[in-house]
Design a protein around this motif. Sequence first.
Motif, mmCIF file in Angstrom:
data_model
loop_
_atom_site.group_PDB
_atom_site.id
_atom_site.type_symbol
_atom_site.label_atom_id
_atom_site.label_comp_id
_atom_site.label_asym_id
_atom_site.label_seq_id
_atom_site.Cartn_x
_atom_site.Cartn_y
_atom_site.Cartn_z
ATOM 1 N N THR A 105 0.832 -1.205 0.000
ATOM 2 C CA THR A 105 0.000 0.000 0.000
ATOM 3 C C THR A 105 0.860 1.245 0.000
ATOM 4 N N ILE A 106 1.894 1.253 0.836
ATOM 5 C CA ILE A 106 2.800 2.405 0.927
ATOM 6 C C ILE A 106 3.541 2.594 -0.397
ATOM 7 N N VAL A 107 4.024 1.503 -0.974
ATOM 8 C CA VAL A 107 4.789 1.588 -2.230
ATOM 9 C C VAL A 107 3.916 2.142 -3.357
ATOM 10 N N TYR A 108 2.716 1.572 -3.535
ATOM 11 C CA TYR A 108 1.842 2.026 -4.619
ATOM 12 C C TYR A 108 1.412 3.480 -4.424
ATOM 13 N N THR A 109 1.101 3.845 -3.184
ATOM 14 C CA THR A 109 0.711 5.227 -2.910
ATOM 15 C C THR A 109 1.861 6.182 -3.188
ATOM 16 N N MET A 110 3.053 5.784 -2.808
ATOM 17 C CA MET A 110 4.224 6.627 -3.027
ATOM 18 C C MET A 110 4.481 6.821 -4.519
ATOM 19 N N PHE A 111 4.349 5.754 -5.308
ATOM 20 C CA PHE A 111 4.528 5.865 -6.759
ATOM 21 C C PHE A 111 3.488 6.811 -7.355
ATOM 22 N N ALA A 112 2.234 6.688 -6.903
ATOM 23 C CA ALA A 112 1.171 7.553 -7.424
ATOM 24 C C ALA A 112 1.453 9.017 -7.103
ATOM 25 N N VAL A 113 1.853 9.291 -5.869
ATOM 26 C CA VAL A 113 2.173 10.665 -5.466
ATOM 27 C C VAL A 113 3.353 11.198 -6.259
ATOM 28 N N LEU A 115 4.319 10.320 -9.289
ATOM 29 C CA LEU A 115 3.906 10.588 -10.673
ATOM 30 C C LEU A 115 3.080 11.865 -10.771
ATOM 31 N N LEU A 116 2.105 12.016 -9.874
ATOM 32 C CA LEU A 116 1.258 13.204 -9.917
ATOM 33 C C LEU A 116 2.044 14.460 -9.543
ATOM 34 N N GLY A 117 2.981 14.319 -8.597
ATOM 35 C CA GLY A 117 3.823 15.452 -8.239
ATOM 36 C C GLY A 117 4.696 15.901 -9.400
ATOM 37 N N GLY A 118 5.169 14.928 -10.182
ATOM 38 C CA GLY A 118 5.961 15.265 -11.360
ATOM 39 C C GLY A 118 5.153 16.026 -12.388
ATOM 40 N N LEU A 119 3.865 15.649 -12.536
ATOM 41 C CA LEU A 119 3.003 16.380 -13.468
ATOM 42 C C LEU A 119 2.794 17.819 -13.012
ATOM 43 N N ALA A 121 4.757 19.586 -11.207
ATOM 44 C CA ALA A 121 6.017 20.307 -11.382
ATOM 45 C C ALA A 121 6.448 20.392 -12.843
ATOM 46 N N GLN A 122 5.604 19.859 -13.743
ATOM 47 C CA GLN A 122 5.882 19.842 -15.188
ATOM 48 C C GLN A 122 7.186 19.098 -15.505
ATOM 49 N N LYS A 123 7.430 18.038 -14.734
ATOM 50 C CA LYS A 123 8.570 17.163 -14.972
ATOM 51 C C LYS A 123 8.075 15.716 -14.900
ATOM 52 N N PRO A 124 7.442 15.233 -15.969
ATOM 53 C CA PRO A 124 6.880 13.870 -15.958
ATOM 54 C C PRO A 124 7.931 12.820 -15.612
ATOM 55 N N VAL A 125 7.691 12.109 -14.524
ATOM 56 C CA VAL A 125 8.666 11.123 -14.049
ATOM 57 C C VAL A 125 8.847 9.995 -15.062
ATOM 58 N N LEU A 126 7.754 9.560 -15.686
ATOM 59 C CA LEU A 126 7.861 8.477 -16.672
ATOM 60 C C LEU A 126 8.741 8.886 -17.844
ATOM 61 N N ALA A 127 8.631 10.139 -18.268
ATOM 62 C CA ALA A 127 9.466 10.610 -19.373
ATOM 63 C C ALA A 127 10.936 10.623 -18.969
ATOM 64 N N THR A 145 1.104 9.040 -17.712
ATOM 65 C CA THR A 145 1.399 9.271 -16.296
ATOM 66 C C THR A 145 0.129 9.247 -15.458
ATOM 67 N N ILE A 146 -0.921 9.906 -15.945
ATOM 68 C CA ILE A 146 -2.187 9.919 -15.207
ATOM 69 C C ILE A 146 -2.741 8.508 -15.076
ATOM 70 N N ARG A 147 -2.669 7.744 -16.148
ATOM 71 C CA ARG A 147 -3.185 6.367 -16.105
ATOM 72 C C ARG A 147 -2.423 5.518 -15.092
ATOM 73 N N TRP A 148 -1.095 5.635 -15.099
ATOM 74 C CA TRP A 148 -0.310 4.847 -14.154
ATOM 75 C C TRP A 148 -0.551 5.305 -12.718
ATOM 76 N N ALA A 149 -0.727 6.592 -12.509
ATOM 77 C CA ALA A 149 -1.009 7.086 -11.162
ATOM 78 C C ALA A 149 -2.326 6.532 -10.644
#
Length: 206
Positions: A105-113, A115-119, A121-127, A145-149
């Motif tokens: 739960t912590i890992v998935y939530t952290m990944f989602a945050v 990814l969304l934080g990167g969006l 900040a206009q720095k897409p983490v996936l890119a 990015t939105i889909r993966w988040a």
Amino acid sequence: MQPLEPKTGIGKTEVKKTHESEQSVAGKLLIELGPLLVFFGVNAAYGIFIGTAAFMVATIVALALAWWLYRKVPVMPIVSAVLVLAFGGLTLYLHDDTFIKLKPTIVYTMFAVLLLGGLVAQKPVLALLFGPVFNLTDEGWRKLTIRWAVFFVAMAVLNEFVWRSFSTDTWVSFKAFGFLPITFLFAMSQVPLMQRYGAEENSQQH
């Protein structure tokens, strides 16, 4: 006329590359699945606490194997390993299996945050992570990015539902044989989007 000798040298490079590719895939599967299978097997035989200890040891071995094979370890497996050791340590120290169950739960939530934080900040983490491999437009990276988040949030909720609603053995089985296939199927379902927003294809159309 002398008979033509078979050209045994043709295709050796391709065969070698294919063999190396198969070895690479096998190695990555072993690194990804190995600790989970150890966790499943030891938990079934000896219970969650010994299973957790074995999971921690197998995770360290998997990271060492990744370094030995590829001379590098991706960021996400490192983060996951740190959380396995942290929550596994709490599970063993406090003799409470809640902590190891909370880890996904912590890992998935952290990944989602992340990814969304990167969006925001206009720095897409996936890119940043996969830009050298996949060439997508900015809109493509944003949608992916939105889909993966959203997927990671759904997986966090699913983990909470499974461990709170079913037995420990059921949760371990689902963790070992459920999460990875679901993630693989979701990743495959994103291929059409990635093809639609390929930067090279879009540039050729204009």
